[in-house]
Structure formats: structure tokens, C-alpha cells
Design a protein around this motif. Structure first.
Motif, mmCIF file in Angstrom:
data_model
loop_
_atom_site.group_PDB
_atom_site.id
_atom_site.type_symbol
_atom_site.label_atom_id
_atom_site.label_comp_id
_atom_site.label_asym_id
_atom_site.label_seq_id
_atom_site.Cartn_x
_atom_site.Cartn_y
_atom_site.Cartn_z
ATOM 1 N N LEU A 38 0.803 -1.222 0.000
ATOM 2 C CA LEU A 38 0.000 0.000 0.000
ATOM 3 C C LEU A 38 0.840 1.278 0.000
ATOM 4 N N GLN A 39 2.167 1.129 -0.042
ATOM 5 C CA GLN A 39 3.016 2.313 -0.158
ATOM 6 C C GLN A 39 2.818 3.011 -1.503
ATOM 7 N N LEU A 40 2.232 2.299 -2.484
ATOM 8 C CA LEU A 40 1.936 2.922 -3.773
ATOM 9 C C LEU A 40 0.713 3.824 -3.691
ATOM 10 N N THR A 41 -0.027 3.737 -2.607
ATOM 11 C CA THR A 41 -1.166 4.635 -2.403
ATOM 12 C C THR A 41 -0.691 5.849 -1.609
ATOM 13 N N ASN A 42 -1.543 6.825 -1.496
ATOM 14 C CA ASN A 42 -1.218 8.015 -0.701
ATOM 15 C C ASN A 42 -1.777 7.938 0.714
ATOM 16 N N MET A 43 -2.239 6.755 1.102
ATOM 17 C CA MET A 43 -2.689 6.579 2.479
ATOM 18 C C MET A 43 -1.479 6.579 3.418
ATOM 19 N N SER A 44 -1.725 6.909 4.671
ATOM 20 C CA SER A 44 -0.626 7.062 5.623
ATOM 21 C C SER A 44 -1.079 6.639 7.017
ATOM 22 N N ARG A 45 -0.210 6.845 7.984
ATOM 23 C CA ARG A 45 -0.572 6.546 9.372
ATOM 24 C C ARG A 45 -1.759 7.388 9.808
ATOM 25 N N ASP A 46 -1.791 8.652 9.394
ATOM 26 C CA ASP A 46 -2.854 9.566 9.830
ATOM 27 C C ASP A 46 -4.127 9.414 9.004
ATOM 28 N N VAL A 47 -4.004 9.058 7.732
ATOM 29 C CA VAL A 47 -5.175 8.846 6.872
ATOM 30 C C VAL A 47 -5.109 7.403 6.387
ATOM 31 N N SER A 48 -5.645 6.499 7.195
ATOM 32 C CA SER A 48 -5.524 5.066 6.911
ATOM 33 C C SER A 48 -6.661 4.530 6.056
ATOM 34 N N TRP A 49 -7.722 5.292 5.876
ATOM 35 C CA TRP A 49 -8.769 4.977 4.911
ATOM 36 C C TRP A 49 -8.724 6.043 3.838
ATOM 37 N N GLY A 50 -8.766 5.614 2.590
ATOM 38 C CA GLY A 50 -8.666 6.574 1.504
ATOM 39 C C GLY A 50 -9.717 6.375 0.442
ATOM 40 N N PHE A 51 -9.295 6.457 -0.807
ATOM 41 C CA PHE A 51 -10.211 6.433 -1.946
ATOM 42 C C PHE A 51 -10.987 5.123 -2.026
ATOM 43 N N TYR A 52 -10.326 4.016 -1.688
ATOM 44 C CA TYR A 52 -11.003 2.717 -1.778
ATOM 45 C C TYR A 52 -12.194 2.633 -0.834
ATOM 46 N N VAL A 53 -11.982 3.000 0.410
ATOM 47 C CA VAL A 53 -13.066 2.937 1.393
ATOM 48 C C VAL A 53 -14.145 3.972 1.067
ATOM 49 N N ALA A 54 -13.724 5.110 0.521
ATOM 50 C CA ALA A 54 -14.702 6.126 0.120
ATOM 51 C C ALA A 54 -15.625 5.587 -0.970
ATOM 52 N N GLN A 55 -15.056 4.863 -1.944
ATOM 53 C CA GLN A 55 -15.887 4.290 -3.008
ATOM 54 C C GLN A 55 -16.779 3.179 -2.472
ATOM 55 N N LEU A 56 -16.246 2.384 -1.558
ATOM 56 C CA LEU A 56 -17.070 1.362 -0.903
ATOM 57 C C LEU A 56 -18.287 2.009 -0.261
ATOM 58 N N THR A 57 -18.060 3.082 0.472
ATOM 59 C CA THR A 57 -19.149 3.771 1.168
ATOM 60 C C THR A 57 -20.196 4.287 0.199
ATOM 61 N N TYR A 58 -19.734 4.877 -0.888
ATOM 62 C CA TYR A 58 -20.672 5.438 -1.867
ATOM 63 C C TYR A 58 -21.452 4.335 -2.574
ATOM 64 N N LEU A 59 -20.768 3.262 -2.943
ATOM 65 C CA LEU A 59 -21.414 2.205 -3.720
ATOM 66 C C LEU A 59 -22.365 1.360 -2.892
ATOM 67 N N VAL A 60 -22.138 1.272 -1.587
ATOM 68 C CA VAL A 60 -23.123 0.605 -0.727
ATOM 69 C C VAL A 60 -24.459 1.333 -0.831
ATOM 70 N N GLY A 61 -24.397 2.660 -0.911
ATOM 71 C CA GLY A 61 -25.620 3.442 -1.095
ATOM 72 C C GLY A 61 -26.270 3.184 -2.433
ATOM 73 N N VAL A 62 -25.450 3.046 -3.479
ATOM 74 C CA VAL A 62 -25.991 2.739 -4.816
ATOM 75 C C VAL A 62 -26.699 1.386 -4.790
ATOM 76 N N ALA A 63 -26.100 0.418 -4.104
ATOM 77 C CA ALA A 63 -26.711 -0.906 -3.999
ATOM 78 C C ALA A 63 -28.031 -0.849 -3.237
ATOM 79 N N ALA A 64 -28.050 -0.085 -2.163
ATOM 80 C CA ALA A 64 -29.260 -0.001 -1.332
ATOM 81 C C ALA A 64 -30.403 0.681 -2.049
ATOM 82 N N SER A 65 -30.095 1.495 -3.053
ATOM 83 C CA SER A 65 -31.138 2.290 -3.713
ATOM 84 C C SER A 65 -32.144 1.425 -4.463
#
Length: 390
Positions: A38-65
């Protein structure tokens, strides 16, 4: 019915080819991430959830719709949605597959997924998230396919199909509720520590998800010459409007609670989104999300201004534009802002900004292409069956 996905014009196959090319790009970048970590991502010790988890969150809503069509049709016998309900069920399948893939790439070590199965921990919210996501996906596969098979044969769907469809309704609400609990259950993240997090998630899901579905249905209507039904479209647009009103209202409640009560932890995250914050260590003013979040706020209000009046909402070109900006607004808010602001500032009042790396973006492109391929194939089958049965 699978053979119907193999019949299509050249534009259909060009689209399939484009999706396969994007999947190949995503797969190549995932191999690189798997090799180097995961060093190829811009996630870090302080920001351990990034774009992947953000998309998961958004798409769960798309599924629920999808429940916005299933609930009126199966529970209240609202026949106007009869022609569209299977599209909502099939879109939910594609969205959940993308959710699960974003979990895989975010883990870094995919084998860790087996820990949830081999060492189940019912006291963990993640365990229940796995249960409801997979349960909802299989329910939609069974119900969608069985109802479409019945339509192909020209017979009413079996009673057990309706029972499973009704069972899928609480699952639809639970997948986003449990996901919201993943955030709200972390006491060290003040921005997420709110009792209305689940309500905010559901409101955004029930406006953004149907908006995406309606736009895709407009494309199907034009490309496949498939009749959606004017009244069904108007009712779906009305549902989107009401859900967006609640979505904006709930965010307003967060603003009032944070600033009227002057809760520092909650307030600072919102300040970061709208004005940026100064990093105490360097004295540098950081606010990478500011222009994006102001854009989201403007687009959200503009979409409501266009959707609330029936005259503009019922005008198809205006409706399409309103849906596009609504999707953009909710994606910036929930698909990036919500996750990033939860980590900024950190517990030590430091500011570590985050923007996704090219690796994250290419892998995400591949995952979205997989979801689009699944939805394309399923919708192609559904359109073919419905046109043949008409």
C-alpha cells in the motif's frame, strides 16, 4: 437467458471491449500494488482509509437504492415500477460486487478476508457488514433472475419470489446502516461520531443511487428503444427529490450541532472542508478539499432548485442535468469528503492531507469497469427478455 448477452451490435461490443481494456489497466496496477504494498497509495498513518473505502461507502448506497423500486412494487403492489424493478435489482448486484472488490484492494493482503469466515466475531461491525452485503447480493441475484425467468415464460412469478423480495427490503436498509455504524462506532473520530450518520447515509443513498439508475435507464431507453414509462420516471424523480431534501437537511443539522455547540473535534473537520486548516507543525495552510467541497455544496443546492419545482423536474433535459450534478455533489461529499475529513485533523491536532495516487485511481477504474460490465450484461439480458415478452 445468458445467451442473450452474446447478441449485440457493434456499439455494444465496442463498449464491452472498452470495459475489458479498463479492467486490464486496473488489474495491472493491482498487481503492482500487491507486489509493492500500500506504499503505492497516498494513504498514511494519519489517513488510513482513503479512496477505496470512500468508493465502498458510496457504492453501498448505490446498492441499497434498489429498494426504492422493490418496496413499492412487491410490498405495495405498485405496478408502475413493474418494468423497472429488475433493473434496480441487477444494478444492486453490480454495486455490491464493486463494494467487495474495494474491500479486497484496500486490505493489501487479500487472504485476510478469510479471517472473517474462519474466525467470525459477531461483536464486530465488520462481521455483520459482510453478512448483510453478501446476503443482499444473493437475494437480488435470486429474485431478479427468477422474476425475469417468469416473465420470459409469460407466467406470474412464484410466491417465494415475493417473499424473498420483501426479505431483501430490510437487508437494503441494513447494508447502509451497518456501514454507517463502522464510522459512527469510532469514538476517536469526532466528525463521524453522530447519531444521525445512518440517516445521512440512507438519505444520500436514496437520492444518488436512483439518480444513477435513472440516468442509465435513459441511456437504455435511447440505445435499446426500451419504453420506461413516463409515470414511473416521474415518480422515481420525485423520490430522488425528497431524498435529496433530507440529505441536505441532515447535513445542515450537523452544521448546527457542531458550530452552535462549538464542539472542536466536530467543528474542525467541517472547517477543513470549507476553509482549510493550518498545520501547527509547519504553519502551512492546507485545504486541498476546499474547492471540491464548495463545488459540492453549490451543486447540491442547484440540483434541489431544479428538482423541487415540478415544471423543471418533469422537463427531461433539465432532469438529466439535475441528476448529473446531484450525483457529482453526493460523490464529493460522501465519496471523498466524509472519509478524508474524518481523519483531518488527527488526534494530535496535526493536518495530514490526502489525495488518491494514480495507482489508486487506475485500480478504482478497473473495479468500476467490472461493475459496469456486470450491469451491462445483466441489463442486456433484461432488456432482451422484456422486449421479447412484450
Amino acid at each position: 437467458m445468458l445467451e442473450k448477452a452474446l447478441n449485440g451490435n457493434k456499439y455494444y461490443w465496442w463498449w464491452i471491449g472498452l470495459l475489458l481494456a479498463c479492467i486490464a489497466v486496473g488489474a495491472y496496477n493491482y498487481v503492482l500494488q500487491f507486489q509493492h504494498g500500500l506504499q503505492l497509495t497516498n494513504m498514511s498513518r494519519d489517513v488510513s482509509w482513503g479512496f477505496y473505502v470512500a468508493q465502498l461507502t458510496y457504492l453501498v448506497g448505490v446498492a441499497a437504492s434498489g429498494v426504492m423500486l422493490v418496496l413499492p412494487y412487491y410490498l405495495h403492489d405498485y405496478k408502475k415500477f413493474g418494468n423497472l424493478v429488475v433493473f434496480g435489482e441487477f444494478m444492486a448486484i453490480g454495486a455490491i460486487i464493486m463494494c467487495l472488490l474495494f474491500v479486497v484492494v484496500d486490505l493489501g493482503q487479500p487472504k485476510r478476508l478469510m479471517n472473517v469466515v474462519l474466525h467470525p466475531t459477531p461483536n464486530s461491525v465488520l462481521f455483520w457488514d459482510m453478512i448483510v452485503l453478501n446476503g443482499y447480493m444473493f437475494l437480488n441475484i435470486i429474485v431478479g433472475w427468477a422474476s425475469l425467468e417468469a416473465q420470459k415464460k409469460g407466467v406470474p412469478y412464484a410466491k417465494w419470489v415475493k417473499i424473498l423480495a420483501i426479505v431483501s427490503v430490510p437487508f437494503a436498509f441494513s447494508i447502509h446502516t451497518v456501514t454507517a455504524f463502522l464510522y459512527a462506532g469510532i469514538p476517536a473520530r469526532h466528525f463521524w461520531l453522530t447519531a444521525i450518520m445512518a440517516a445521512r447515509f440512507l438519505a444520500s443513498a436514496f437520492c444518488a443511487g436512483p439518480a444513477i439508475m435513472l440516468l442509465l435507464l435513459f441511456i437504455v431507453e435511447k440505445v435499446a428503444k426500451f419504453e420506461l414509462g413516463e409515470y414511473a420516471v416521474k415518480m422515481l424523480a420525485r423520490i430522488i427529490t425528497y431524498a435529496m431534501i433530507f440529505n441536505v437537511f441532515f447535513f445542515g443539522l450537523e452544521l448546527f450541532t457542531a458550530f452552535y455547540s462549538q464542539i472542536p473535534g466536530h467543528m474542525h473537520s467541517i472547517v477543513y472542508l470549507f476553509a482549510g486548516l493550518e498545520d501547527p507543525a509547519t504553519g502551512q495552510h492546507l485545504g486541498a478539499m476546499v474547492p471540491y467541497f464548495w463545488t459540492a455544496a453549490f451543486l447540491a443546492l442547484l440540483s434541489l432548485a431544479l428538482l423541487i419545482p415540478p415544471a423543471t423536474r418533469n422537463c427531461k433535459p433539465v432532469l438529466i442535468f439535475a441528476l448529473l450534478i446531484l450525483i457529482a455533489a453526493t460523490w464529493i461529499d460522501k465519496g471523498m469528503g466524509l472519509v478524508v475529513a474524518g481523519f483531518i485533523p488527527n488526534m494530535f491536532e496535526g493536518v495530514t492531507e490526502y489525495m488518491p495516487s494514480s495507482t489508486e485511481l487506475f485500480i478504482s477504474l478497473g473495479i468500476y469497469s467490472i461493475g459496469a460490465l456486470v450491469v451491462t450484461v445483466l441489463w442486456k439480458i433484461a432488456v432482451s427478455v422484456k422486449k421479447a415478452a412484450a
